[in-house]
Design an enzyme around this catalytic site. Structure first.
Site, PDB file in Angstrom:
ATOM      1  CG  MET A 128      -1.679   1.262   1.444  1.00 22.25           C
ATOM      2  SD  MET A 128      -2.792   1.184   2.859  1.00 22.25           S
ATOM      3  CE  MET A 128      -1.649   1.538   4.196  1.00 22.25           C
ATOM      4  CG  ASN A 129       1.891   4.006  -2.968  1.00 22.86           C
ATOM      5  OD1 ASN A 129       1.586   2.990  -3.557  1.00 22.86           O
ATOM      6  ND2 ASN A 129       1.996   5.156  -3.602  1.00 22.86           N
ATOM      7  CG  ASP A 130       0.243   8.155  -2.540  1.00 26.52           C
ATOM      8  OD1 ASP A 130       1.283   7.695  -2.057  1.00 26.52           O
ATOM      9  OD2 ASP A 130       0.224   8.898  -3.541  1.00 26.52           O
ATOM     10  CD  GLN A 137      -1.919   4.939  -6.025  1.00 25.60           C
ATOM     11  OE1 GLN A 137      -1.019   4.850  -6.825  1.00 25.60           O
ATOM     12  NE2 GLN A 137      -3.185   4.928  -6.399  1.00 25.60           N
ATOM     13  CD1 TRP A 181       4.073   2.152  -5.748  1.00 24.77           C
ATOM     14  CD2 TRP A 181       5.052   1.662  -7.697  1.00 24.77           C
ATOM     15  NE1 TRP A 181       3.478   2.912  -6.719  1.00 24.77           N
ATOM     16  CE2 TRP A 181       4.054   2.632  -7.931  1.00 24.77           C
ATOM     17  CE3 TRP A 181       5.785   1.198  -8.788  1.00 24.77           C
ATOM     18  CZ2 TRP A 181       3.783   3.161  -9.183  1.00 24.77           C
ATOM     19  CZ3 TRP A 181       5.513   1.715 -10.038  1.00 24.77           C
ATOM     20  CH2 TRP A 181       4.526   2.687 -10.238  1.00 24.77           C
ATOM     21  NE  ARG A 233       2.825  11.574  -9.329  1.00 20.23           N
ATOM     22  CZ  ARG A 233       4.040  11.680  -9.864  1.00 20.23           C
ATOM     23  NH1 ARG A 233       4.199  11.663 -11.173  1.00 20.23           N
ATOM     24  NH2 ARG A 233       5.091  11.828  -9.086  1.00 20.23           N
ATOM     25  CG  ASP A 234      -0.825  12.462  -7.201  1.00 20.85           C
ATOM     26  OD1 ASP A 234      -1.025  11.410  -7.843  1.00 20.85           O
ATOM     27  OD2 ASP A 234       0.275  12.752  -6.694  1.00 20.85           O
ATOM     28  CD  GLU A 285       4.997  12.307  -5.659  1.00 17.23           C
ATOM     29  OE1 GLU A 285       5.333  11.625  -6.630  1.00 17.23           O
ATOM     30  OE2 GLU A 285       5.140  11.927  -4.490  1.00 17.23           O
TER      31      GLU A 285
HETATM   32  C1  FRU Z   1       2.985   9.654  -4.174  1.00 19.19           C
HETATM   33  C2  FRU Z   1       2.833   9.066  -5.559  1.00 19.19           C
HETATM   34  C3  FRU Z   1       1.774   9.820  -6.319  1.00 19.19           C
HETATM   35  C4  FRU Z   1       1.312   8.812  -7.328  1.00 19.19           C
HETATM   36  C5  FRU Z   1       1.388   7.551  -6.540  1.00 19.19           C
HETATM   37  C6  FRU Z   1       1.719   6.341  -7.339  1.00 19.19           C
HETATM   38  O1  FRU Z   1       3.473   8.764  -3.232  1.00 19.19           O
HETATM   39  O2  FRU Z   1       4.067   9.103  -6.217  1.00 19.19           O
HETATM   40  O3  FRU Z   1       2.222  11.021  -6.881  1.00 19.19           O
HETATM   41  O4  FRU Z   1       0.029   9.078  -7.790  1.00 19.19           O
HETATM   42  O5  FRU Z   1       2.369   7.731  -5.545  1.00 19.19           O
HETATM   43  O6  FRU Z   1       1.555   5.176  -6.602  1.00 19.19           O
END
Ligand code: FRU
Length: 738
Positions: free
Chosen positions: A285-287, A303, A311, A405-406, A457
């Protein structure tokens, strides 16, 4: 004896004749120093074959002779194609040397009758060429051409090819397009993973029809297996399901172990699984993404890689909570598609049906990360349980910016429109829309202000009240460039008029959390009006080391849910982020130690009778005249984490150099983690520990330090030390949390 000799010499003679009559046929080895045998399109391959690497490229190795085809001419961004002359297939195999990127748009392809027969990519991203082989036995006598394609910009957007030959000998250890077929009759296909194996690119098909996009899975290749992951095939029961490996190796140990199963058991060592923080059940998991409240549920998307603890394969995972304390796992919400993988974004409730997907539709706005980054939308009319992607995606295309993005979207009542904050390289661009489908640029913010030491980001623009006045706060995550290295979230305080955000003049950068492990956090949309809170959650990790932290079978937790508030720190406004009030309900079995005068040192020997490493400690410190004091958590092995208050320098440092496992990354614990600290008569401390994390809140979240740790045993004692002058530690309470 004689007979045997005779037979073997006859065999030898036959073999020699075979070799003589079937020598390899060179299609091209590029040694002519020209592309005379090719039609050249674009500029990526240069006017002539390369003699090795181009400027700016790592050393190219593993090619034969002096020349090779190398599409790094003009860097990774150049694109081009080489198309061979037509030839007749006269041998069993086509061998070639291949290197460069492993993305979908750099490949070498065998084409017959305008149909792609084989399409190869590098196995790993490498400047060292390796042998690849296509088995073309069944096509003998037929005509074919070869195309070498570089249609990819950005990192590893190039391909290396040499020594293309027809042969009766297979030179590669790789099996190209290796297929595993299953008559689906169970819930899952289980795949063994070794996190140090290179990624295998695996395509799933049902009755020959491709499903989704290829998966990148670190399939175990040697004896070692770290864990297994499930590929969900329940809905294909009764059908033929195939997994096609772009490259499998003949030496791979576990291809035969990939099997169907109705059970997927987590029988793992869960030492570092938090007990009251949100984590993915398994996988990476990330964001946090798409946080939105609707009909009694707080949604938390994130994420997510369902196929490993590193990742890759970005999906949106999904959990919900009714109380911000316990989370329930729901199936994956969004999976990669032909526009790309699903990067970070937000979700809104479309109360007035502005988009036409239905009143109160839950609409996710996210980045499609493919060849370029674009913004897409998907909607749900069943409380986020299933999403349908909008047929005309993307809704906002790439204006030729690599980092685009984001999207974080909210309804701005005063200007009667949806407003999107989007990270655009090193600025935030605001867009407006009436229907979430057509967007127009409003303004751009960020040049010459704040930290620009990394990519911007995950923005978020929210109103926060202070003394009856509304201020607007813009949060921007940045990586690298955080105050203590790597990833962190900065913010700007100012005003927003529906078009432009203007920052007040303050001493930027300001950081939401000075710890190393609170990144990419944003706030919930649509929280209940009556409570009016701005709820925030972050990813408790740092890109500096996120891909190497223990444990193996899942990766990362979120921070506690926090409430964002504007407060005055004595000099100017800052954003405080204390844990939400609900967290106090998790407290069980208080150990009340009372108030202590600490002259030099004082130790709470045993934190809790039943200490499983998940607790909260609270107390207040009156420093009186002391220059510095510290408290530290220690376990029976002596591993410890220290919190040091330097009142002459006004710095609060965290020292995790001896906190437990630290050597999985060079910069996990290389130095102290510092936060500025305003001088106060009293510091109210709340310290949350949950197996592998520490969150320190000073004075209701005015100063925050979030840092992950990997102790071998739970920290079980608390030691206060002063520089000699007495301090008063008031109302020490320790609570088990669960
Ligand atoms: C931030 C990021 C975002 C992107 C996502 C990809 O941690 O780099 O900018 O959308 O992670 O997983």
């Amino acid at each position: 004896m004689n007979n045997i000799l005779k037979i073997s010499s006859t065999l030898l003679a036959l073999m020699l004749i075979g070799c003589a009559t079937n020598p390899d046929i060179i299609i091209d080895d590029f040694e002519s120093g020209t592309y005379n045998k090719w039609t050249v399109e674009g500029d990526a391959f240069g006017a002539t074959p390369a003699t090795g690497s181009y400027a700016g490229q790592q050393a190219v190795e593993g090619f034969e002779g002096k020349h090779l085809a190398n599409s790094f001419n003009g860097g990774d961004d150049s694109r081009g194609t080489l198309i061979s002359q037509e030839f007749t297939i006269e041998r069993d195999y086509i061998n070639f040397l291949l290197g460069g990127g492993m993305n979908q748009d750099t490949y070498i392809e065998l084409v017959m009758n305008n149909e792609s027969i084989y399409k190869s990519r590098s196995v790993v991203e490498t400047e060292t060429l390796q042998w690849m082989t296509w088995n073309v036995k069944e096509y003998t006598g037929q005509k074919a051409i070869i195309r070498i394609v570089d249609n990819q910009r950005g990192g590893w957007g190039h391909i290396l090819v040499d020594q293309i030959e027809q042969s009766n000998t297979e030179k590669s250890v790789f099996m190209v397009d290796h297929e595993l077929a299953f008559d689906a009759d169970k819930k899952y296909i289980l795949v063994p993973v070794d996190d140090d194996s290179p990624e295998s690119v695996i395509a799933l098909a049902v009755e020959g029809t491709p499903i989704g996009v290829p998966m990148y899975i670190r399939v175990a290749q040697t004896e070692r297996i770290d864990y297994w992951i499930p590929i969900d095939i329940e809905k294909y029961k009764g059908k033929k399901v195939t997994l096609t490996f772009a490259h499998a190796k003949k030496t791979d140990k576990h291809l035969g172990d990939i099997r169907q199963s109705d059970a997927f058991n987590f029988n793992y060592d869960e030492t570092y699984r938090p007990s009251y923080h949100h984590t993915p059940l398994y996988g990476w998991m990330n964001d946090p993404n798409g946080m939105v409240y609707y009909d009694g549920e707080y949604h938390l998307f994130f994420q997510y890689n369902p196929y490993g603890s590193r990742w890759a394969n970005m999906h949106w995972g999904h959990s919900v909570s009714k109380d911000l304390k316990k989370w329930e796992y729901l199936p994956v919400a969004l999976a990669p598609d032909s526009l790309g993988s699903i990067f970070s974004g937000s979700a809104v409730i479309d109360k007035n049906n502005t988009a036409g997907f239905g009143k109160n539709a839950m609409i996710a706005i996210y980045t499609s990360a493919g060849k370029s980054q674009t913004q897409s939308i998907a909607y749900s009319t069943d409380k986020g349980r299933t999403f349908t992607k909008y047929e005309h995606n993307p809704v906002l295309a790439d204006p030729d910016i690599a980092d685009f993005r984001d999207p974080k979207v909210f309804w701005h009542d005063a200007s009667g429109q949806w407003v999107m904050s989007l990270a655009t390289s090193q600025t935030i661009t605001f867009y407006g829309s009436k229907n979430l489908k057509e967007w127009n640029k409003l303004s751009e913010f960020g040049e010459g202000i704040g930290s620009h030491a990394g990519v911007w980001e995950c923005p978020d623009l929210i109103p926060l009240a202070y003394n009856g006045q509304t201020k607007w706060v813009l949060f921007v995550s940045i990586n690298p460039g955080g105050p203590n290295g790597g990833s962190a979230t900065q913010y700007f305080i100012g005003n927003f008029d529906g078009k432009t955000f203007t920052a007040d003049k303050l001493d930027y950068p300001l950081w939401l959390d000075y710890g190393r492990d609170n990144y990419a956090g944003v706030t919930w949309n649509n929280t209940p009006a009556k409570d009016g809170r701005h709820l925030f959650i972050g990813w408790m990790n740092n890109w500096d080391y996120a891909n190497s932290v223990p444990p193996l079978n899942f990766s990362s937790a979120n921070t506690l849910v926090r409430e964002l508030k504007l407060v005055h720190n004595g000099k100017h406004l800052v954003v405080a982020n204390p844990p939400v009030a609900e967290v106090a309900d998790l407290r069980r079995n208080a150990e009340k130690i009372g108030t202590k005068q600490v002259d030099k040192t004082y130790t709470v020997d045993k934190l809790l009778r039943d200490n499983r490493g998940a607790y909260e400690i609270e107390f207040s410190v009156k420093p009186k005249g002391t220059d510095s004091f510290e408290f530290k958590l220690v376990n029976i092995k002596g591993e410890n984490i220290r919190f040091i208050f330097d009142l002459t320098k006004n710095i609060l440092s965290v020292d995790r150099t001896k906190s437990g496992l630290v050597d999985f990354s060079d910069n996990f614990a290389s130095s102290l983690i510092d936060a500025p600290l305003a001088a106060k008569d009293s510091y109210k401390i709340r310290l949350f520990v949950d197996k592998a994390s520490t969150e320190l809140f000073v004075n209701d979240g005015e100063v925050v330090q979030t840092n992950i740790v990997f102790p071998a045993e739970p920290y079980n004692s608390l030691v206060f030390t002063t520089d000699g002058q007495a301090i008063e530690v008031e109302d020490i309470n320790i609570y088990n949390l669960n």
